[in-house]
Write a protein that holds these residues in place. Sequence first.
Motif, PDB file in Angstrom:
ATOM      1  N   UNK A  72       0.826  -1.203   0.000  1.00 11.17           N
ATOM      2  CA  UNK A  72       0.000   0.000   0.000  1.00 11.17           C
ATOM      3  C   UNK A  72       0.865   1.260   0.000  1.00 11.17           C
ATOM      4  N   UNK A  73       1.956   1.240   0.726  1.00 12.48           N
ATOM      5  CA  UNK A  73       2.858   2.388   0.726  1.00 12.48           C
ATOM      6  C   UNK A  73       3.397   2.655  -0.675  1.00 12.48           C
ATOM      7  N   UNK A  74       3.729   1.575  -1.408  1.00 15.23           N
ATOM      8  CA  UNK A  74       4.233   1.733  -2.774  1.00 15.23           C
ATOM      9  C   UNK A  74       3.150   2.295  -3.694  1.00 15.23           C
ATOM     10  N   UNK A  75       1.915   1.851  -3.532  1.00 13.05           N
ATOM     11  CA  UNK A  75       0.830   2.352  -4.377  1.00 13.05           C
ATOM     12  C   UNK A  75       0.558   3.825  -4.108  1.00 13.05           C
ATOM     13  N   UNK A  76       0.605   4.215  -2.840  1.00 14.06           N
ATOM     14  CA  UNK A  76       0.424   5.629  -2.500  1.00 14.06           C
ATOM     15  C   UNK A  76       1.546   6.461  -3.116  1.00 14.06           C
ATOM     16  N   UNK A  77       2.764   5.952  -3.061  1.00 16.17           N
ATOM     17  CA  UNK A  77       3.905   6.682  -3.624  1.00 16.17           C
ATOM     18  C   UNK A  77       3.784   6.846  -5.135  1.00 16.17           C
ATOM     19  N   UNK A  78       3.045   5.953  -5.770  1.00 16.28           N
ATOM     20  CA  UNK A  78       2.852   6.056  -7.212  1.00 16.28           C
ATOM     21  C   UNK A  78       1.656   6.925  -7.594  1.00 16.28           C
ATOM     22  N   UNK A  79       0.510   6.712  -6.935  1.00 21.78           N
ATOM     23  CA  UNK A  79      -0.743   7.249  -7.479  1.00 21.78           C
ATOM     24  C   UNK A  79      -1.503   8.210  -6.587  1.00 21.78           C
ATOM     25  N   UNK A  80      -0.959   8.623  -5.453  1.00 20.66           N
ATOM     26  CA  UNK A  80      -1.682   9.543  -4.584  1.00 20.66           C
ATOM     27  C   UNK A  80      -1.625  10.961  -5.138  1.00 20.66           C
ATOM     28  N   UNK A  81      -2.792  11.633  -5.183  1.00 18.86           N
ATOM     29  CA  UNK A  81      -2.799  13.045  -5.561  1.00 18.86           C
ATOM     30  C   UNK A  81      -2.681  13.930  -4.327  1.00 18.86           C
TER      31      UNK A  81
END
Length: 339
Positions: A72-81
């Motif tokens: 989840x941390x990796x996904x946030x680092x990629x796609x969080x606005x």
Amino acid sequence: MDRPAGLAATQEVFPRIALPDRIDPQAVRSCVAGLPVTRLSGPTMGTTWHLHAVLPDGLTAEHIGGVIAARLEALVAQMSHWEPASDLCRFNRARAGLWQALPHDFARVMQAALTIAEASDGAFSPAVGRLVDLWGFGPPGPVAQAPDDKQIAQAQTPSDWRLLAFEPATGRLRQPGGLSLDLSGIAKGYAADALAGDLARLGVVHLLVEVGGELVGRGLRPDGQPWWVDLEAPPGAGLPGLRVALHGLAVATSGSYVRGPHNLDPRLGRPARSGVVACSVLHDSAMIADGWASAFSVLDVEAGMALATGRDLAVRWITRDGESWCEAISPALARMLAD
């Protein structure tokens, strides 16, 4: 019945039942009565995640929790606005004409988002970031008053998803200039898919995972039952319950009841006026269900039903007209209902 947060409360009247059209024989063979169900949860993406899983021998809750947190941390680092350092925010700040190589997960979500945007004629769009901010729903925070027509038109001009050029083979995305991505209408569904996939690779056959209300169910509970979830409905709607067996299925729900005024219509640049209070989509993929639920909550039911019927998508809509509540069910979902 154990129920992750975000699901509607169990109806007192026995609900209708929706069943998948196929059973996983491996899951049936590996189901062992009496095994414990591990329950984990935590914060992510401005919401929460929950997991119910039967862990194989040698796999601990601590290890699983670490795998989930890292993913989840990796996904946030990629796609969080909301994270200025994310790959998505870096794209939003890029100069016109710049091609940016997207990480694998980001590229997969972008390809799906553009596919649904095209199929829905823009009812779903990954390019609504400027409009989300304009209405006070994004990182800049609330606004004192609703934007006027001129401000909306100015924000819409660079916010057309058709201005995006994407290369699926290379994962490169071109910034046309001033376009701001916002993947909140599809990224949580992808996160649920990603966690289910990661756990499956660790040998977890039986699980129910939720990220922000988007769910994936695989395998069975130790008692041999599927992972039962009740589709969300507004309190007091008085509609019959609809319980789904999430066995090799995912479900996502959107609409004004779920997202409130955040539910923008990208075609108008304004909050959706479709009359859809809640819309749930069942699919093999939570990402696809999430994106289509976002689109169907913007489209009126008649237009949405035509799309869902043509694409054989299992969808339930809830609408409200004054004090009257109405439900519509697509043919694909109707076929799933047990007699």
